[in-house]
Write an enzyme that holds these catalytic residues in place. Structure first.
Site, PDB file in Angstrom:
ATOM      1  N   TYR A 275      21.208  42.757  47.548  1.00  0.00           N
ATOM      2  CA  TYR A 275      22.634  42.461  47.406  1.00  0.00           C
ATOM      3  C   TYR A 275      22.854  40.982  47.081  1.00  0.00           C
ATOM      4  CZ  TYR A 275      27.591  42.092  48.652  1.00  0.00           C
ATOM      5  OH  TYR A 275      28.938  41.855  48.635  1.00  0.00           O
TER       6      TYR A 275
ATOM      7  N   LYS B 214      24.555  39.466  43.644  1.00  0.00           N
ATOM      8  CA  LYS B 214      25.766  38.650  43.622  1.00  0.00           C
ATOM      9  C   LYS B 214      25.496  37.271  43.032  1.00  0.00           C
ATOM     10  CE  LYS B 214      28.714  41.619  45.158  1.00  0.00           C
ATOM     11  NZ  LYS B 214      29.818  42.113  44.291  1.00  0.00           N
TER      12      LYS B 214
ATOM     13  N   ASP C 160      37.295  54.333  40.473  1.00  0.00           N
ATOM     14  CA  ASP C 160      36.319  54.516  41.541  1.00  0.00           C
ATOM     15  C   ASP C 160      35.585  55.823  41.299  1.00  0.00           C
ATOM     16  OD1 ASP C 160      35.023  54.461  44.218  1.00  0.00           O
ATOM     17  OD2 ASP C 160      36.592  52.993  44.684  1.00  0.00           O
TER      18      ASP C 160
ATOM     19  N   ARG D  55      39.268  52.032  48.206  1.00  0.00           N
ATOM     20  CA  ARG D  55      39.362  51.624  49.604  1.00  0.00           C
ATOM     21  C   ARG D  55      38.911  50.174  49.737  1.00  0.00           C
ATOM     22  NH1 ARG D  55      34.248  54.782  52.491  1.00  0.00           N
ATOM     23  NH2 ARG D  55      32.590  53.730  51.330  1.00  0.00           N
TER      24      ARG D  55
ATOM     25  N   ASP E 264      32.328  55.629  36.876  1.00  0.00           N
ATOM     26  CA  ASP E 264      31.038  55.554  37.551  1.00  0.00           C
ATOM     27  C   ASP E 264      30.207  54.451  36.896  1.00  0.00           C
ATOM     28  OD1 ASP E 264      28.553  55.865  38.682  1.00  0.00           O
ATOM     29  OD2 ASP E 264      28.376  58.007  38.248  1.00  0.00           O
TER      30      ASP E 264
ATOM     31  N   THR F  13      32.001  46.822  55.700  1.00  0.00           N
ATOM     32  CA  THR F  13      31.307  45.885  56.586  1.00  0.00           C
ATOM     33  C   THR F  13      31.246  46.378  58.029  1.00  0.00           C
ATOM     34  OG1 THR F  13      33.359  44.618  56.967  1.00  0.00           O
ATOM     35  CG2 THR F  13      31.929  43.902  55.167  1.00  0.00           C
TER      36      THR F  13
ATOM     37  N   ASN G  23      35.384  44.589  41.092  1.00  0.00           N
ATOM     38  CA  ASN G  23      35.213  44.604  42.533  1.00  0.00           C
ATOM     39  C   ASN G  23      34.133  45.572  43.004  1.00  0.00           C
ATOM     40  OD1 ASN G  23      36.234  44.322  45.470  1.00  0.00           O
ATOM     41  ND2 ASN G  23      36.489  46.505  45.047  1.00  0.00           N
TER      42      ASN G  23
END
Length: 252
Positions: free
Chosen positions: A160, A164, A43, A22, A66, A198, A93
């Site tokens: 997070y 990143k 996923d 997704r 996973d 988000t 991603n």
């Protein structure tokens, strides 16, 4: 007068996308199929991943993967390469946030560790498992999805942001290590993008991004697709170790 087409062609290229059931990952998968690539969606969201592969048609396939399980990562990458008949590209991603809205003193060590395990360790594990397949391609491409939060230091999102930032640094090191294989490794840093992940973001953060962009409109997944697809092409073969912010000019 002749005009140059902006369409990106990836006919026959074989690409694995993690976290593709997704959101932004699904958008990458759709764009890749539209560009002529063969895609494996990986996923932990099995039903959504299988449904997306079905919707995208015979050029797409789903494999479970996973990032918290090293054995699952190896098996998933190998299964993807087997179905594709090799591997030309990888989009790392998959990621989690989990720390949104919490200050540094509110974070638990367990939350910090989980974010790092998925976003950083997981990216390394997938790339390491994919390396021999990408090397065999002779023109392997890795695209790591970072975040522009690591460029401006978004508050109350520490785990997070740190993860990143690590992905950005890791991209540079991986590029040097995998360059000997003929494989390029680059990172994209999207801004706040309108996807399922988000939806929890406070409205004031959306407005902060909107007002701060040079191009003042909401960012959608399609804004990121072309950058990712270009970095998977043969034409990008001398670009490696680079970070490309895609955020409408929010950071410079």
């Amino acid at each position: 007068m002749n005009t140059m087409s902006t369409e990106i062609i990836l006919t026959g290229r074989r690409v694995l996308v993690t976290g593709a059931a997704r959101g932004l990952g699904a958008s990458f998968a759709q764009a890749l199929v539209n560009a002529g690539a063969h895609v494996v969606i990986s996923d932990v969201l099995h039903d959504a991943g299988q449904q997306l592969a079905k919707d995208l048609g015979p050029s797409a396939h789903y494999v479970p993967l996973d990032l918290l399980d090293a054995q699952s990562v190896r098996a998933g990458v190998d299964a993807a390469a087997q179905w594709l008949g090799g591997l030309d590209g990888l989009i790392n991603n998959a990621a989690i946030t989990n720390s949104g809205g919490k200050g540094m003193n509110e974070l638990s060590p367990d939350t910090w560790d989980r974010v790092m395990d998925v976003n950083v360790r997981g990216t390394w594990l997938v790339t390491a498992a994919a390396r021999p397949h990408l090397a065999a391609s002779g023109s392997g491409r890795v695209v790591n999805i970072a975040s522009d939060t690591a460029l401006w230091g978004a508050p109350r999102l520490l785990a997070y942001v740190a993860s990143k930032g690590a992905v950005i640094a890791m991209t540079k090191s991986l590029a040097r290590e995998m360059g000997e294989d003929g494989t390029t490794v680059n990172a994209i840093a999207p801004g706040l993008t309108l996807v399922e992940a988000t939806e929890y973001v406070p409205q004031e953060r959306h407005e902060h991004y909107l007002k701060g962009r040079a191009i003042q409109r909401p960012q959608v997944p399609e804004d990121v697709n072309a950058a990712a697809l270009f970095l998977l092409t043969q034409a990008s073969g001398f670009i490696t170790g680079q970070l490309l912010p895609v955020n409408g000019g929010f950071t410079t």
